[in-house]
Design an enzyme around this catalytic site. Structure first.
Site, PDB file in Angstrom:
ATOM      1  N   GLU C  60       0.793  -1.226   0.000  1.00 55.23           N
ATOM      2  CA  GLU C  60       0.000   0.000   0.000  1.00 55.23           C
ATOM      3  C   GLU C  60       0.826   1.277   0.000  1.00 55.23           C
ATOM      4  O   GLU C  60       0.404   2.300  -0.556  1.00 55.23           O
ATOM      5  CB  GLU C  60      -0.956   0.039   1.194  1.00 55.23           C
ATOM      6  CG  GLU C  60      -2.172  -0.855   1.042  1.00 55.23           C
ATOM      7  CD  GLU C  60      -1.886  -2.329   1.233  1.00 55.23           C
ATOM      8  OE1 GLU C  60      -0.759  -2.660   1.660  1.00 55.23           O
ATOM      9  OE2 GLU C  60      -2.766  -3.143   0.959  1.00 55.23           O
ATOM     10  N   HIS C 129     -11.852  -5.503   8.658  1.00 55.42           N
ATOM     11  CA  HIS C 129     -12.535  -5.255   7.385  1.00 55.42           C
ATOM     12  C   HIS C 129     -13.816  -4.477   7.651  1.00 55.42           C
ATOM     13  O   HIS C 129     -14.802  -4.634   6.952  1.00 55.42           O
ATOM     14  CB  HIS C 129     -12.868  -6.571   6.668  1.00 55.42           C
ATOM     15  CG  HIS C 129     -11.693  -7.406   6.285  1.00 55.42           C
ATOM     16  ND1 HIS C 129     -11.030  -8.212   7.169  1.00 55.42           N
ATOM     17  CD2 HIS C 129     -11.054  -7.572   5.090  1.00 55.42           C
ATOM     18  CE1 HIS C 129     -10.037  -8.839   6.548  1.00 55.42           C
ATOM     19  NE2 HIS C 129     -10.033  -8.472   5.284  1.00 55.42           N
TER      20      HIS C 129
END
Ligand SMILES: Cc1ncc(C[n+]2csc(CCOP(=O)(O)OP(=O)(O)O)c2C)c(N)n1
Ligand SMILES: Cc1ncc(C[n+]2csc(CCOP(=O)(O)OP(=O)(O)O)c2C)c(N)n1
Ligand SMILES: [Mg+2]
Ligand SMILES: [Mg+2]
Lengths: 327, 331, 327, 331
Positions: C60, C129
């Protein structure tokens, strides 16, 4: 009681804890042989050796992550981020890992570690050696964030942080390091994390702040006192989770509240302080909640003109306090 | 008859049967999870299928009485070897209160069990790598004879935390085994879009450690590589990077449909190398296992899986309010 | 007007902007061949090819950092973080770099990039999540944070974000992706970043919120209406920097304010909203500012019992709104 | 007489004199900054001293009309070659409004000048590495013939961003030159506590790119390595990792006292390899420069530095309120 500087209180707290508990160790960039770029770990390398005062490779995510691993094992690492601004690469390890180890394992594992970092401006540090970074973390349950204002608090809170069974971010104001001196007992004591501290009793207005700004508020309060205005000063000390009770009590006491941070204004932790007040003691207020903070610009510039413009200082604080008193 | 390779490694017939049985247990648990997912009983599964040989071969090369393991989400074979049970795993699959990993707080595949030194893990990949280094560092400081074993996928080896952790271990010569379970895909992204190097193990030299690539479908090859790495670590010679090559036989997870990015024929081809089959064949060819024993093992495993499933399915969830517990240490 | 889902509005906005401007491209994990794990980039790989819809390595910080580089060059990257929870490794690139490029170079360089990420819970996503991550960034001048609630807003705001000359974090509620449908014009339009939107006019109480909770508030408002309680609903849409004027106006209008976020409470962006109100229109208030949020725990658990306990839902919202109305 | 090596590289006598003069300019500017700092006129300086050969040799191998450079804080030699002037640098040192890098917003050493494709940099190390990759990617997408050149220290090569950026460039075969200026220290931490590998260039294979280590005190060796890397990049063959070995001749910065972690004798020893001296000697030994020319060059450089200093010292600061500008695009 000996009078020592803010930074010497840091060193003293670490030294005492390392002497007390063999599981305490220090890791970070230049913390060993050099004793830290600010000298916060000065002398520890000589006293405890290179295996307990570890000069790490230049990689903050590893410093935090190796610390998390050692803490899960059962040690008590004290990781230094050379400047608070450089904690950014370690955020994944801090927020995804350190903060959540206990919770995600249903109390099976824990992460008793301290991450120390010098923050704050007014030292010609420019954009990346001046930031206040607490707001980034002050929304992450599992973390505690301590930001002391005096050498006495530094020692008592840092020792408490090291003994704490959960991760603590310990932010030290770099301009306070040598500027702020105070009495510090030579013997062992800890102060409670999570508790704010009334630094001055007063009746007319309440100032709630933390870090270096506490001193600005106290200085201004002295000046106001000679004009018959009595200011109550609450030092948050722990900025996450906040001491709601103390905040509500301090706000209710005078009904006029000034919140101060050196951080940029929007999204800083004093917003949460305002929310707590507005939620819990709105009808005790006699004036809108007032905030004094840095302007909403990315970080403070290097040139002295612009740096000064950014920084909160005793004059700005005094002006805001007078304005509030006169409301 | 095929050459007996396990004896040379000091592995008895009983040991290799144990390895096989553990691989089979991992497979059968995983298969059951898929059934439960497809029938709507559990919301999620992420698989070990195709990697059992690597996982179990590696874990058997460690000392499960003192080493630490930091598994990634596929490592059913590793945690079984380190003492987690089928029941524990099923409780986790069903997210029940008794789940030792997290009491149902985390998704399945987020292992953790302190009593077995299975270190709690999270979802963001590769964060466990520096943790393993920290544990090895702590062990060294306390003069403990331990090795920290950490795994991750080949895609995950591209995260900064792999680099930073490996370098730290290299500089401090810590007893860490970095094992990359290369299964050729990171969700949909094939290895050639993940890595420009030939092998993940090519990265080892950059951290001053040996790097080896072994057949991840062969538990004995993996056993050997990890055993050597563990021995090195215990001798104070520092970390090792081991790469195991296998293939992910299932979609990435129960949320994934792998037909959008790889051909069924590719999967079918890989299944001919399924380690359960190939290692089973090895055991038969070396005379260690016959059809009867194979059936018996399978029956034993299925009985355990069935029992675990039933138990877990009827076990209670954690109370809603228990969500408030353990944010911080409680006095 | 065609009725489409929230996620289809995402795809539509990206597609139209890629057709309009050859400098717009997409990068992220699985965004290409697979079309994204949620299918937000479905079809774009086929339409624009692998060089404009790039499946990146799993890293990322590189996704963000390569995006920053391309943006400084003059392109308009749209970087996807597969889940908002996985933005953490990229924070250094976002806060130290993207947010500060223009400022630190005195306007010489700029960083026109969008970082998209699905956030939010209620999808059995467990701790990693499900998180709301906006508060981490909602204190960084230089960034803008957009969190739309409806397909119409998604399209107009995402297009605006892509055309914006500064970095925009665009957080999409993953449970809204298929749950929320609405009318979306097939033609080109943009909506102003930085402006809140009154989603319902009302007289008795004001609800200020964003994202999925806007729908909960609207549903509850309908129910309250049948009991004669009229709720005003303000959708923040941009959560940083906040639309102060709209907040003050909405709060002043009814004098009773409920702030809602799905995030954990302390340090969430509704704290800042409360502070703005307490600072600017305190005396217009007839009730303490009320906040409804997730509990202060690290993130929402996986087990349905605990997940439900954590999530804000229409019932909780309705209950809070009634309580406030009765105050 | 010593062998003429620059002709073989296609460098004329004029070019090598230009290289020398640029190195000298970097050195003299840096020395002046220290004087200004020690006399209390500027708060901070971070030095290029000892790395001028690497910087200038590399930058001359690029095309300063189209390539992009992403320098790190020591790269005075790079930015001078790419068009920044002594005056620009002095304005930055004094933090004056006219400073093209940042109008005095950033500390000296935080370079940036769009007109010369010197990409704006920050303090956190290594963040510029992925930026270079993004620029190369953008150039490729726009079919531009450009190379992105990025530098960093050996300590900084341990950051995750190095790994992630290098891998991305390797996978996408982008024209990036990663140059590690290895000066053996990261503030106080010596190389053996930073890296477990022999050479930083050993890491290249892990990203599928060539890695070379060259003498950072020899601008010609660096020129050659970077030229080859640039040619490779332009041919579409992907990135290269170049490591230059030199020594940091000053303390880390004006805030550092290096006597606490290294012996003065070590520094003295390194000074015998000072590239200004050794390259000067080469130029004399090859007959390219004589004492008169040396003096003339030095005089020219000093005149420019003096003028720049005077100008910058008396230039105004930015207005206090200008601090509010350019947070976002202004209409
Ligand atoms: C930091 C982070 N980014 C993205 C994800 C989402 N994600 C989960 S698994 C995965 C692919 C992992 O691939 P690899 O490392 O090869 O392991 P494999 O699943 O193939 O075993 C991705 C992208 C994540 N969990 N963490
Ligand atoms: C992320 C980050 N961490 C720490 C620092 C503080 N710091 C500045 S320079 C430096 C050492 C850099 O060493 P190296 O990469 O070898 O470059 P050198 O200074 O030797 O040229 C450190 C630790 C920083 N700037 N950024
Ligand atoms: Mg994989
Ligand atoms: Mg160095």
């Amino acid at each position: 009681m000996p009078v020592i500087s803010y930074i010497d209180a840091v060193t003293m707290a670490i030294r005492e804890e390392m002497e007390r508990d063999s599981q305490v160790f220090v890791l970070g960039e230049d913390v060993g042989k050099k004793g830290g770029v600010f000298k916060a770990t000065h002398g520890l390398y000589d006293q405890f050796g290179e295996h307990r005062v570890i000069d790490t490779p230049l990689a903050e995510s590893a410093i935090a992550g190796v610390g998390v691993g050692a803490a899960m094992y059962g040690m008590r690492p004290i990781a230094e981020m050379q400047f608070a601004d450089f904690i950014m690469p370690a955020i994944n390890q801090i927020i995804s890992e350190a903060a959540k180890v206990r919770y995600r394992s249903n109390n099976d594992w824990s992460c008793p570690m301290v991450i120390r970092a010098p923050y704050g401006g007014g030292v010609h540090g420019a954009l990346y050696h001046s930031q206040s970074v607490e707001a980034i973390f002050a929304n992450q349950p599992g973390l505690k964030i301590v930001m002391p204002s005096t050498p006495y608090d530094v020692k008592g809170l840092l020792k408490a942080a090291i003994r704490d069974d959960d991760p603590v971010l310990f932010f030290e104001h770099k301009r306070a390091y040598r500027l702020i001196k105070g009495e510090v007992p030579a013997d062992d004591y800890v102060l409670p994390i999570g508790k704010a501290d009334v630094k001055r009793q007063g009746e007319d207005i309440t100032v709630i702040t933390y870090g270096l700004c506490v001193h600005f508020a106290l200085q201004a309060a002295e000046k106001l006192a000679s004009d018959g205005i009595s200011a109550h000063v609450l030092d948050l000390r722990t900025v996450y989770p906040l001491d709601k009770e103390a905040i509500v009590e301090a706000a209710s006491k005078t009904g006029k509240v000034l919140l101060i941070t050196e951080d940029t204004k929007e999204g800083s932790i004093i917003g949460e302080v305002a929310a707590i007040i507005a939620e819990n003691c709105l009808f005790d207020l006699d004036a809108p909640i007032m905030r004094l903070a840095g302007p909403d610009i990315p970080a403070m510039p290097y040139a002295p003109t612009m740096e000064k413009y950014f920084m909160v200082n005793p004059d700005k604080v005094e002006k805001a306090m007078r304005e509030l008193a006169e409301y | 008859m095929v050459k007996n390779r396990h004896e040379d490694l000091g592995l008895s017939n009983e040991k290799v049967i144990e390895i096989y049985k553990t691989m089979l247990m991992a497979r059968r648990i995983d298969e059951r999870m898929w059934l439960l997912n497809r029938s709507g009983k559990i919301p999620f599964v992420i698989s070990c299928q195709g990697q059992e040989a690597a996982q179990v071969g590696a874990a058997f090369a460690l000392d499960n009485t003192k080493d630490y393991v930091l598994p990634y989400y596929r490592d059913v074979g590793v945690v079984l070897t380190f003492g987690m049970t089928a029941k524990d795993l099923m409780l986790s699959g069903f997210a029940k209160a008794e789940d030792p990993n997290s009491a149902g707080r985390q998704m399945p595949g987020h292992f953790g069990q302190r009593s077995n030194r299975i270190v709690t893990g999270s979802s963001p990949v590769t964060t466990q790598v520096p943790h393993a280094v920290g544990i090895a560092l702590a062990g060294k400081m306390n003069q403990e004879d331990l090795v920290a074993f950490v795994t991750f996928g080949e895609g995950s080896s591209n995260q900064g935390d792999f680099h930073e952790g490996a370098n730290f271990a290299g500089v401090h010569k810590l007893p860490v085994i970095f094992m990359c379970e290369n299964n050729k895909y990171a969700i949909s992204v094939p290895i050639e879009k993940q890595l420009a190097c030939e092998n993940v193990s090519d990265r080892a030299i950059g951290y001053g450690m040996p790097g080896v690539t072994v057949d991840g479908n062969d538990p004995l090859a993996v056993y050997q590589a990890v055993k050597e790495a563990a021995d090195r670590g215990r001798r104070g010679e520092g970390p090792t990077l081991v790469e195991t090559i296998s293939y992910r036989l299932t979609p990435h997870s129960s949320d994934d449909d792998d037909r959008s990015y790889r051909a069924p024929s590719e999967v079918a081809e890989a299944k001919t190398q399924d380690p359960i089959i190939t290692f089973g064949a090895y055991l038969k060819e070396t005379g260690v296992m016959d059809d009867a024993l194979e059936k018996e093992l399978n029956d034993q495993v299925m009985a355990i899986v069935n029992e675990a499933t039933d138990y877990a399915e009827s076990a209670p969830y954690a109370d809603a309010e228990s969500a408030l517990q353990y944010v911080y240490a409680e006095k």
